[in-house]
Design a protein around this motif. Sequence first.
Motif, PDB file in Angstrom:
ATOM      1  N   PHE A  78       4.495  10.327   5.277  1.00 27.00           N
ATOM      2  CA  PHE A  78       4.461   9.218   5.085  1.00 27.00           C
ATOM      3  C   PHE A  78       4.157   8.525   6.407  1.00 27.00           C
ATOM      4  O   PHE A  78       4.018   9.364   7.775  1.00 27.00           O
ATOM      5  N   ALA A 101      14.381  13.038   4.720  1.00 24.72           N
ATOM      6  CA  ALA A 101      13.083  12.472   4.903  1.00 24.72           C
ATOM      7  C   ALA A 101      12.324  12.951   5.608  1.00 24.72           C
ATOM      8  O   ALA A 101      10.524  13.031   4.985  1.00 24.72           O
ATOM      9  N   SER A 151      10.773   5.220  -0.530  1.00 29.66           N
ATOM     10  CA  SER A 151      12.209   6.349  -0.964  1.00 29.66           C
ATOM     11  C   SER A 151      12.340   6.730   1.220  1.00 29.66           C
ATOM     12  O   SER A 151      13.338   6.582   1.360  1.00 29.66           O
ATOM     13  N   ALA A 152      10.943   7.503   1.415  1.00 30.90           N
ATOM     14  CA  ALA A 152      10.918   8.214   3.298  1.00 30.90           C
ATOM     15  C   ALA A 152      11.910   7.105   3.891  1.00 30.90           C
ATOM     16  O   ALA A 152      13.198   7.338   4.686  1.00 30.90           O
ATOM     17  N   TYR A 206      18.425   4.112  10.521  1.00 27.88           N
ATOM     18  CA  TYR A 206      18.568   5.128  11.159  1.00 27.88           C
ATOM     19  C   TYR A 206      17.855   4.716  12.164  1.00 27.88           C
ATOM     20  O   TYR A 206      18.038   3.978  13.990  1.00 27.88           O
ATOM     21  N   VAL A 207      16.368   4.802  12.286  1.00 27.98           N
ATOM     22  CA  VAL A 207      15.239   4.516  13.697  1.00 27.98           C
ATOM     23  C   VAL A 207      15.979   3.466  14.326  1.00 27.98           C
ATOM     24  O   VAL A 207      15.636   3.160  15.434  1.00 27.98           O
ATOM     25  N   MET A 244      15.808   5.720   3.887  1.00 29.01           N
ATOM     26  CA  MET A 244      16.267   6.340   4.381  1.00 29.01           C
ATOM     27  C   MET A 244      15.667   6.860   5.796  1.00 29.01           C
ATOM     28  O   MET A 244      16.570   6.969   6.204  1.00 29.01           O
ATOM     29  N   VAL A 245      15.027   6.728   6.349  1.00 31.27           N
ATOM     30  CA  VAL A 245      14.565   7.284   7.708  1.00 31.27           C
ATOM     31  C   VAL A 245      15.221   5.644   8.522  1.00 31.27           C
ATOM     32  O   VAL A 245      15.551   5.764   9.713  1.00 31.27           O
ATOM     33  N   LEU A 246      14.399   4.080   8.154  1.00 33.43           N
ATOM     34  CA  LEU A 246      13.662   3.069   8.635  1.00 33.43           C
ATOM     35  C   LEU A 246      15.978   2.499   9.732  1.00 33.43           C
ATOM     36  O   LEU A 246      15.687   2.349  10.541  1.00 33.43           O
ATOM     37  N   THR A 267      19.151   2.819  16.181  1.00 35.48           N
ATOM     38  CA  THR A 267      18.650   3.233  17.547  1.00 35.48           C
ATOM     39  C   THR A 267      18.005   2.778  18.050  1.00 35.48           C
ATOM     40  O   THR A 267      18.349   2.469  19.049  1.00 35.48           O
ATOM     41  N   THR A 285       1.119  -1.422   0.049  1.00 32.91           N
ATOM     42  CA  THR A 285      -0.151   0.335   0.290  1.00 32.91           C
ATOM     43  C   THR A 285       0.509   1.135  -0.204  1.00 32.91           C
ATOM     44  O   THR A 285       0.324   2.346  -0.252  1.00 32.91           O
ATOM     45  N   LEU A 286       2.511   0.998  -0.069  1.00 34.13           N
ATOM     46  CA  LEU A 286       2.766   2.350   0.058  1.00 34.13           C
ATOM     47  C   LEU A 286       3.314   2.949  -0.641  1.00 34.13           C
ATOM     48  O   LEU A 286       3.222   2.240  -2.082  1.00 34.13           O
ATOM     49  N   TYR A 331       8.818  14.617   3.079  1.00 32.03           N
ATOM     50  CA  TYR A 331       8.546  13.213   2.626  1.00 32.03           C
ATOM     51  C   TYR A 331       7.704  12.918   3.289  1.00 32.03           C
ATOM     52  O   TYR A 331       6.983  13.489   4.260  1.00 32.03           O
ATOM     53  N   GLU A 337       7.184   7.153  -2.762  1.00 34.56           N
ATOM     54  CA  GLU A 337       7.003   8.542  -2.122  1.00 34.56           C
ATOM     55  C   GLU A 337       7.727   7.811  -0.428  1.00 34.56           C
ATOM     56  O   GLU A 337       8.895   8.121  -0.071  1.00 34.56           O
ATOM     57  N   GLU A 338       6.408   7.159   0.059  1.00 33.24           N
ATOM     58  CA  GLU A 338       6.511   6.515   1.311  1.00 33.24           C
ATOM     59  C   GLU A 338       7.448   5.103   1.449  1.00 33.24           C
ATOM     60  O   GLU A 338       8.575   5.587   1.892  1.00 33.24           O
TER      61      GLU A 338
END
Lengths: 288, 278
Positions: free
Chosen positions: B102, B96, A10-11, A18-19, A14-16, A22, A3-4, B100, A7-8
């Motif tokens: 999301f 991001a 690629s976001a 790191y998160v 980039m984010v996951l 952490t 369902t993504l 974006y 844009e979601e």
Amino acid sequence: MSTLNREEKSALKMVLPYVILTVLLFVFLLGSNLFNSFTDKNGNWTLQNYIDNFTDPVVGRTLLNTIVWVVGSVSGQLLLGLFVALLLNESTKGQIIFRSIILILPWAVLDIVAGVMWKWMYNDMYGVLNDVLVKMHIIRDYIPWLATENMAMLSVIIANIWKGFCLSGMFFLAGLQTIPIDLYEAAEIDGANSFKRFWTITVPQLKPVIMTTLMLTTIWTINYFPLIYTMTGGGPGYGTETIVTYIYKLGFKFMEFNRSASLSNVLFVIIFFIAFLFLRSIAKEEAR
Amino acid sequence: MTRSQKRKLKKTITYILLIIISVVVAFPFLWLVLTALKTYPDIYAYPIKYFIFEPTREHFEKISSMNFWSYFKNSVIVGAGTMFFSILIGLFPAYAFARYEFKWKRTLLTGVLIFQMFPQVVFLLPIFKALNTTGLINTYTGLILSYLPFTTPISIVFMRTFFLSIPKSLEEAARIDGCNFGQAFRKVILPITIPGIAAVGIYAFLFSWSELLYSMSILTSKAKQTIPTFLQLFVGQYQTRWGPLFAGSILATLPPLIIFMILQKFFIAGLVSGSVKE
């Protein structure tokens, strides 16, 4: 995951990483502390570390000290920060110079340097503070600033206000600069004096900034360690011992790692609770 | 009183108060500088000598002979490493979060800040043990690694605000001109964000510059220790050697002070929009 949209995707790419890293690290560190807190020196399962936290009178004392330390420091820093921000906001010429001295200097001074600097000023024989205050006829006799429990607490709080008010000042100054000037002009035409304008425009407009600053400063002050460590080391007696300095002492001076870990976890719960209360009231404010 | 007179009076009071506060705030540091320039008999003079004394360089020479500049160099190495990796690691998450929309964006952003919530001291022991097992104890790498969880959240939040301030249309224009994402990022976005990236870098640098607890616990050999540990040497339980301590303090404080003053505009902008908005 289908369902993504693009844009979601690629976001999250980039984010996951790191998160996730952490959070894993956090869970590892927390888990390690939890494991240590429920074992004794030989690695056997025990609740003794937590029981000790309740029976150790020093823990109660450090809790009380932490409350005094936080309430004193935070209220001082916020009030002084607000006052300075209001003044700086009024000034036009030379704002950069005043900003450099008042807001930047205390911030740029290293924690340990701030600690020893104030320790020297508080020196009961050669300290400049006593000398100045006597010359200005504010006090009659020299005060032994760091020698008694209550004065020592007051002294470290004053030093901490000096070190930390600049951050509140910066937050407030930037907050003030976002208030539209026509609000004030309209109120002035309506005949509101500057005192009334402060309470009906500045304070409500600044409220979100004040709330965030209050939350951050509270948590940072609970966690702030180097100043007390260099100025008093928690003393005299346990006069300025806060939870963090005691956690450090338990772990690295008395080598009671497991008790140190258990007290760390108690502190976790306290901070979580405080952050939760703040975030909830901020969210409520935003929803209004 | 007329309105313009009233305005003028208000201005005057504002400046008088600002000058008083500046003097009070600057005095402790000024006193530190003066003390560092005094000989020991003058430091312990009674009555206190304020401005009239024979200035000396002996304390600066003393710390030079105690390898101060070697500690300084170590601080620069750890600071540069922390700076570089804080920027590198923070760059893409920050982008991001700024660009974006999301799912779980808010939750993830809150998750990023988790390490900001807790005191470093509670993580020291597990980090120390982990570094010990992996053989990274007493290495710059180990110390830099243990700083990153604390610096990257701020670097993400800071850089995010700088990315937010770049209009999306600029990036889109570059894409229409035939740039792929990498090119657009390098040629259009990065140059505009340089001040923000610099501010973040310096924040991270100074975090490590002033950090005492981790550096003195993780760097165990003298040859590798940093400035705060060096200064700690002069603080005794019963006697403190003020002269060299303050001489070192001045040299340690000057770099951050100068950098902060030059870049204050970016810091204030970044700090505020970062932690106040949203």
